[in-house]
Scaffold this active site. Structure first.
Site: not given
Ligand code: SAM
Length: 455
Positions: A124, A126, A129, A193, A246
């Site tokens: 999570a 910084p 999202k 993520d 990413c």
């Protein structure tokens, strides 16, 4: 150094080879050319603080146009100094790459009448999202978000960003994905993520280019599989996993999604790829939504029962606190008064006894014990920035931009004509923080850890 049109980006040969394989020569050259352009800058508005139609209070940020895939996302025509913008410290918006705002898509797959949703953002920090998920969950009754970050040093910025965003239905944990084995078949939504090789960050961060290698891509892909496999049992049947990176290569993206579906048992509902620049104008991002096989039942999943025992660190308090809305239960953790949403407190306690929780509910104030009579409560910044704060409970005082900057630097400020006692400072009518007015001067209650420096 910043990339400009005159400084073509120097990309690794193996990366270009992979990109060509995926996209063909023409599209590959376009992407490489886009990577040499200046990155865009964008923000996502917090609708709890700036309702729809009030965007003009962000005029000073040079808002240009909306992000296509996110109604609350806006591009800015140039980069301002966010540190010197009091609204940034109010949690009125989050500075976020436009591609990351594709998280919005999750709401298309969650029925509007869903309630009691349990969600996890596993990687999570910084908090970009996570803040987006909190805004999305706002429309579903009684939802809970756990934001987890395995790296302890990154958990503090996550806490700050989540606290500013102002939602009370949240726990922040600092655990390895494998630690979630004590919580099985529970979450409706899990966002992974994942840490990745960062190809989507090439035009923003030269370091990402220097660290890139094919070997690292393969290592990242293996680590991503381990992370997903560790958390998969915590997702309930019929629940949604959002998987994102990413980076741009197929090994960490499509191949991992295929592996999740075939090895763990899922079906892909949605995939999306943003290249740096391009149509969405953000950085590179891959995003997929996968449904875990099996039927989603109406059963409400709970880890905490009615009699869930209180974590050792908490004790029940009987304190009259006028600053907090109804619907919250108050507990004491050391000298901190904590407010928990009544309907979620058992779940939060159950999580606290199973995981390493570093924040849950709202830090409402500091308790000063007194030998005579009731303890005194010093209200906390996190409370006045939160939904849990009872509007109007503390006298408000609107401050000027210069006063706001002085306040954020923790310089003394004086407030003419303000009443004595605690004063809630607002900027453009949005709660910023607190002072205690003692007449000719004020005590500044802005947290020292958030003091702005070097300006
Ligand atoms: N979701 C964040 C956001 O939108 O602001 C960005 C997350 S970043 C891409 C990936 C995160 O995964 C980092 O915070 C990193 O510390 C964390 N991480 C690194 N190794 C991990 C691991 N083995 N398991 C879980 N998380 C890990």
């Amino acid at each position: 150094m910043e990339f400009t049109e005159q400084t073509p980006i120097n990309l690794p040969d193996d990366f270009i080879k992979m990109l060509k394989n995926d996209l063909g020569d023409i599209k590959c050259s376009e992407v490489i050319s886009d990577m040499s352009q200046e990155p865009s800058i964008s923000i996502r508005i917090n609708r709890f603080k700036i309702p729809e139609g009030n965007e003009s209070i962000l005029e000073h940020l040079n808002i240009s146009h909306r992000v296509g895939h996110c109604p609350n996302g806006y591009f800015l025509s140039k980069r301002p100094s966010f540190t010197l913008d009091p609204l940034f410290h109010c949690g009125a918006y989050y500075v976020q790459d436009a591609s990351s705002m594709i998280v919005e898509k999750l709401s298309d797959f969650i029925p509007n009448d869903s309630k009691d949703l349990k969600c996890l953002d596993l990687c999570a920090a910084p908090g970009g999202k996570s803040t987006h998920l909190l805004s999305l969950l706002d429309r579903y009754e009684n939802s809970l978000l756990i934001c987890n970050e395995v790296i302890n040093s990154r958990a503090s910025i996550l806490s700050e960003n989540i606290s500013k965003w102002g939602y009370p239905n949240v726990c922040i944990t600092n655990n390895d994905p494998a630690d979630f084995k004590t919580i099985q078949d529970y979450f409706n939504v899990v966002l992974v993520d994942a840490p990745c090789s960062g190809e989507g960050m090439f035009r923003k961060d030269e370091g990402a280019i220097a660290q890139w290698s094919l070997e690292n891509v393969n290592l990242c892909a293996q680590r991503q599989r381990r992370i997903v496999a560790d958390i998969w049992p915590s997702l309930r049947a019929g629940g949604l996993m959002a998987y994102s990176t990413c980076t741009l290569n197929r090994i960490e993206n499509e191949e991992n999604v295929e592996w999740i579906c075939s090895e763990l048992g899922g079906e892909t509902l949605f995939t999306w790829r943003g290249y740096p620049g391009g149509k969405n104008a953000g950085e590179g991002l891959f995003f997929a939504i996968i449904r875990k096989r099996g039927e989603l039942t109406n059963e409400i999943k709970r880890i905490g029962g009615k009699n869930e025992s209180l974590p050792k660190s908490l004790s029940k308090v009987k304190i009259n606190c006028d600053f907090i809305c109804e619907g919250f239960s108050l507990y004491r953790k050391n000298d901190i008064l904590k407010a928990y949403p009544q309907t979620l407190k058992n779940e939060m306690f159950a999580i606290e006894s199973r995981l390493r929780v570093i924040l849950s509910g709202v830090a409402a104030g500091e308790i000063i014990d007194s030998k005579k009579g009731e303890p005194v409560i010093i209200p906390h910044t996190d409370l006045v920035q939160n939904i849990a704060y009872k509007k109007g409970a503390i006298p408000q005082f609107e401050i000027t931009p210069q006063e706001a900057i002085d306040f954020l630097k923790k310089l003394p400020i004086s407030l003419k004509d303000a009443p004595k006692g605690y004063i809630l400072l607002t900027f453009k009518n949005i709660p910023l923080g607190l002072v205690k007015n003692i007449g000719n001067r004020t005590n500044n209650l802005w947290p020292s850890s958030r003091r702005i420096r070097n300006f």
